[in-house]
Design a protein around this motif. Structure first.
Motif: not given
Length: 404
Positions: A192-197, A281-282, A285-287, A396
């Protein structure tokens, strides 16, 4: 004059191939949606030196724009349709009912979205239909009394019960396989953090994703300026906004037109996810996801992402379907309430929503890769490769960040 390509199939293929004696598997891609789902399962098979995979796109008078370009971008061998229908394959991989009666070989038919049973009550192709269609109907699974799939992959035990009512003669071909897309998404939560980056989401910022299916009653169909409103309302220092649109939105309207419609938002930092790769992946990554009755919103809900429903499909949605469960267990978008408060309400509902929707999407959590691979190799009449079939990490996302 229609031409055939000199590929690994045909009567004189043994004079051309470098790897002789391979089983031949064809991936049937009538739509980009079907193609993306089959790309989820193809890694279970294509590295085997005993198997040659090829692709084909049906050509029957009309078609969906951009599908051949999508297939060519995967760098697979693309057989002309008129050639594919004159060959018998050892395995036919499909995620759509379209044109299966024209192909020769054992068919493994999978769902192309969340659940094999459709959420819409009526088929879009039926016009003013009065009889509901579930996606497990006899007219889709048979041709002149012949059951089309050799293996019909279902997602849940409930779908098996539904098949017993709608087309009992297909029961011997049915296999509950679960959902490989959801399995891959859950596995990829570790990244998750990789995708957000990769999306440019810095620590402390929240990612709000608008998830739209296609048709006039989707989020984008009803609220085309929603992304603009989110960009204008939410402080950019705290929020990033992404948009995930169903592939048919891009196919029907064209990439140039879609990006033009979002041009002002793209200039202001909207992350527009291309249709062929990156939406899963999005969602990881989403909140917060603001969505509708489409599969992408359902997958976000099953992941445990807070979901707010901005377009619920109304009476077009079948009671008890996955989309119905999402709209009954997630809050609806309200125009008289601050967005951060609506995000908080969605967050409070997310745990229950995830439990309900995940159970509706798969009855074999974490097992789809193993079950699907076993079914493919049984149809190929080959022993499975050594080692366990497993889920994979998703690539990603690579959003369209700006316009020329």
């Amino acid at each position: 004059m229609d031409r055939w390509i000199r590929g690994p199939i045909g009567l004189d293929a043994d004079r051309r191939v470098t790897r002789p004696g391979c089983r031949n598997a064809v991936v049937v891609v009538p739509t980009m949606t079907a193609g993306t789902r089959l790309l989820d399962v193809l890694p279970l098979l294509e590295a085997d030196h005993r198997v040659q995979t090829v692709f084909t796109v049906p050509h029957t008078g009309d078609g969906w724009h951009g599908v051949e370009e999508f297939v060519r971008a995967q760098h697979g061998l693309l057989l002309p349709w008129h050639q594919a229908v004159h060959h018998r394959f050892d395995l036919v991989l499909a995620a759509s009912h379209r044109h299966l009666d024209e192909l020769h070989g054992p068919i493994l038919l999978l769902a192309h979205g969340a659940g094999t049973a459709k959420s819409r009550r009526y088929s879009r192709k039926a016009g003013a239909a009065t009889n509901p269609a579930s996606g497990l109907d006899r007219e889709l699974l048979t041709y002149r009394g012949r059951i089309l799939p050799a293996v019909l992959g279902l997602a849940t035990d409930a779908e098996l019960a539904a098949l017993r009512r709608s087309c009992p003669e297909a029961l011997p071909r049915a296999l509950v396989v679960g959902d490989i897309c959801l399995d891959d998404m859950l596995e990829s939560v570790a990244l998750r953090e990789t995708y957000r980056h990769e999306l440019g989401i810095k620590p402390g910022r929240r990612l709000v994703t608008v998830s739209s299916t296609w048709s006039a009653d989707s989020v984008f169909g009803r609220l085309p300026r929603l992304c603009r409103a989110l960009r204008d309302t939410l402080p950019p220092s705290r929020y990033a906004v992404a948009a995930v649109l169903h592939p048919n939105v891009w196919t029907v309207h064209g990439r140039r037109q879609v990006t033009a419609w979002f041009a002002d938002c793209l200039r202001d930092g909207l992350l527009l996810i291309p249709p062929d790769q990156g939406w899963q992946a999005t969602m990881v990554a989403s909140d917060w996801v603001i969505g509708d009755y489409g599969s992408t919103t359902a997958y976000a809900a099953a992941l445990g992402r807070p979901v707010t429903v901005a377009a619920d499909g109304g009476s077009a949605i079948r009671s008890g379907s996955i989309a119905d469960l999402v709209r009954r267990n997630a809050p609806g978008l309200r125009y008289n309430m601050a967005l951060p408060l609506q995000e908080e309400i969605a967050s409070r509902a997310s745990d229950r929503l995830a439990r309900v929707v995940r159970a509706a999407i798969t009855s074999r959590p974490g097992q789809a890769a193993a079950i699907v691979r076993r079914a493919m190799y049984e149809l190929l009449a080959l022993p499975e490769p050594d080692g366990m079939a497993s889920t994979r990490f998703l690539p990603s996302p690579d959003p369209l960040r700006d316009v020329a």
